[in-house]
Design a protein around this motif. Structure first.
Motif, PDB file in Angstrom:
ATOM      1  N   LYS A  51       0.854  -1.188   0.000  1.00  0.00           N
ATOM      2  CA  LYS A  51       0.000   0.000   0.000  1.00  0.00           C
ATOM      3  C   LYS A  51       0.884   1.229   0.000  1.00  0.00           C
ATOM      4  O   LYS A  51       1.912   1.269   0.689  1.00  0.00           O
ATOM      5  N   MET A  52       0.482   2.205  -0.778  1.00  0.00           N
ATOM      6  CA  MET A  52       1.130   3.507  -0.724  1.00  0.00           C
ATOM      7  C   MET A  52       0.315   4.377   0.222  1.00  0.00           C
ATOM      8  O   MET A  52      -0.912   4.251   0.309  1.00  0.00           O
ATOM      9  N   GLU A  78     -10.536   4.625   4.108  1.00  0.00           N
ATOM     10  CA  GLU A  78     -10.102   5.562   3.074  1.00  0.00           C
ATOM     11  C   GLU A  78     -10.558   5.097   1.694  1.00  0.00           C
ATOM     12  O   GLU A  78     -10.456   3.907   1.387  1.00  0.00           O
ATOM     13  N   GLU A 121      -9.942   4.528  -2.098  1.00  0.00           N
ATOM     14  CA  GLU A 121      -8.711   4.359  -2.879  1.00  0.00           C
ATOM     15  C   GLU A 121      -9.033   3.688  -4.214  1.00  0.00           C
ATOM     16  O   GLU A 121     -10.173   3.310  -4.497  1.00  0.00           O
ATOM     17  N   GLU A 130      -9.167   1.207   1.987  1.00  0.00           N
ATOM     18  CA  GLU A 130      -8.216   0.706   2.968  1.00  0.00           C
ATOM     19  C   GLU A 130      -8.737   0.992   4.361  1.00  0.00           C
ATOM     20  O   GLU A 130      -9.270   2.079   4.622  1.00  0.00           O
ATOM     21  N   ILE A 177      -7.371   1.687   7.827  1.00  0.00           N
ATOM     22  CA  ILE A 177      -6.126   1.998   8.534  1.00  0.00           C
ATOM     23  C   ILE A 177      -6.427   2.051  10.029  1.00  0.00           C
ATOM     24  O   ILE A 177      -7.537   2.395  10.442  1.00  0.00           O
ATOM     25  N   GLY A 188      -3.306   4.749  -2.443  1.00  0.00           N
ATOM     26  CA  GLY A 188      -3.384   5.777  -1.397  1.00  0.00           C
ATOM     27  C   GLY A 188      -4.704   6.509  -1.480  1.00  0.00           C
ATOM     28  O   GLY A 188      -5.362   6.548  -2.524  1.00  0.00           O
ATOM     29  N   ALA A 189      -5.097   7.112  -0.360  1.00  0.00           N
ATOM     30  CA  ALA A 189      -6.414   7.731  -0.262  1.00  0.00           C
ATOM     31  C   ALA A 189      -6.489   9.026  -1.051  1.00  0.00           C
ATOM     32  O   ALA A 189      -5.541   9.803  -1.089  1.00  0.00           O
TER      33      ALA A 189
HETATM   34 MG    MG Z   1      -4.371   4.215   2.541  1.00  0.00          MG
END
Ligand code: MG
Ligand code: OOG
Length: 257
Positions: free
Chosen positions: A59-60, A104, A106, A136, A138, A227-228
């Motif tokens: 994951k970025m 998030e 994504e 994601e 988190i 990424g979000a």
């Molecule tokens: Mg994320």
């Protein structure tokens, strides 16, 4: 005093296993570097592998301004994804497994060939098998969701779970797709894939570079979370969460009551 990276890896691994918030590592180890953070991350992830999990991607993180501002860390980071972290599309999660989870919106890439080092966006495209709407989950293992760069890197970039929608052909441009994340049908985060480094493809390029610098490569069959696009939203009991990405469809899950 030298830092015991194995000991710090044990702390973040146990905190994740027990869903218990712990003190930021940099409180007792103020000189911890981001590079040491990545060493701790690798050690903690190998504890997951030793329990039978397998790595299925990366994951970025902090690839958008909205996210950098939310957590007050301004560097792009990455973390590792295991099969056990995957949540089924349409599935249900229990908050008991987490400390203070957030979700998030994504997009995710599926790779059909390995990728590492300095690559152009056009080269990165040739490695993509498919793209999907994603979310994601988190869950910083640090109290109050507060951390510095070395802390969050050591804590696997806060990664805790990921949900993938249906895969589509990677054919078209992903650079400006509207995204709406809803809680029980009510929009809670609205954005665009353009917020992800201008184009999520740049996140894949950054993933290849950062993983390459660390001496690894992205593997065929791996998932890369871009990424979000917006700030993360705190999960609450009973909520139905859905992310819709223009042209890619939707992905959803529910939190049990
Ligand atoms: Mg994320
Ligand atoms: C760090 C992880 C950020 C993203 O998509 O930007 C991230 C955090 O916010 O705890 O996953």
């Amino acid at each position: 005093m030298s830092v015991d990276l194995d000991q710090l890896a044990l702390i973040v691994d146990e905190a994740a296993l027990e869903a218990r918030g712990v003190e930021q590592l940099t409180i007792s180890n103020p000189d911890l570097t981001p590079a040491e953070g990545y060493e701790i991350q690798a050690k903690a992830f190998s504890m997951r592998l030793a329990r039978g999990e397998t790595q299925v991607g990366i994951k970025m993180g902090l690839t958008s301004r909205a996210k950098m501002i939310q957590v007050n860390v301004s560097e792009v980071i990455w973390g590792r994804l295991s099969d056990a972290m995957r949540v089924e599309d349409g599935g249900t999660i229990s908050l008991a497994r987490y400390v203070h989870p957030r979700v998030e919106p994504e997009v995710a890439f599926l790779l059909k060939r390995p990728l590492a080092g300095i690559v152009s966006p056009a080269e990165a495209v040739t490695a993509i098998a498919a793209v999907a709407p994603a979310m994601e989950i988190i869950d910083s293992r640090f109290q109050d969701f507060k951390f510095t760069l070395p802390d969050v890197v050591a804590d696997n970039a806060s990664s805790s779970g990921f949900v993938l929608g249906a895969w589509s052909d990677p054919g078209s441009d992903l650079s400006n797709r509207g995204m709406v994340m809803e809680f029980d049908g009510r929009p809670v985060q609205i954005g665009s894939t353009a917020a992800i480094l201008g184009d999520p493809l740049r996140s894949l390029v950054a993933a290849a570079r950062m993983v390459g610098q660390a001496g690894f490569r992205l593997e065929a069959g791996w998932v890369v979370m871009a990424g979000a696009a917006t700030a993360a939203q705190a999960l609450v009991p009973g909520v139905h969460v859905r992310n819709s990405v223009e042209g890619l469809g939707t992905v959803a899950f529910r939190v049990s009551v």
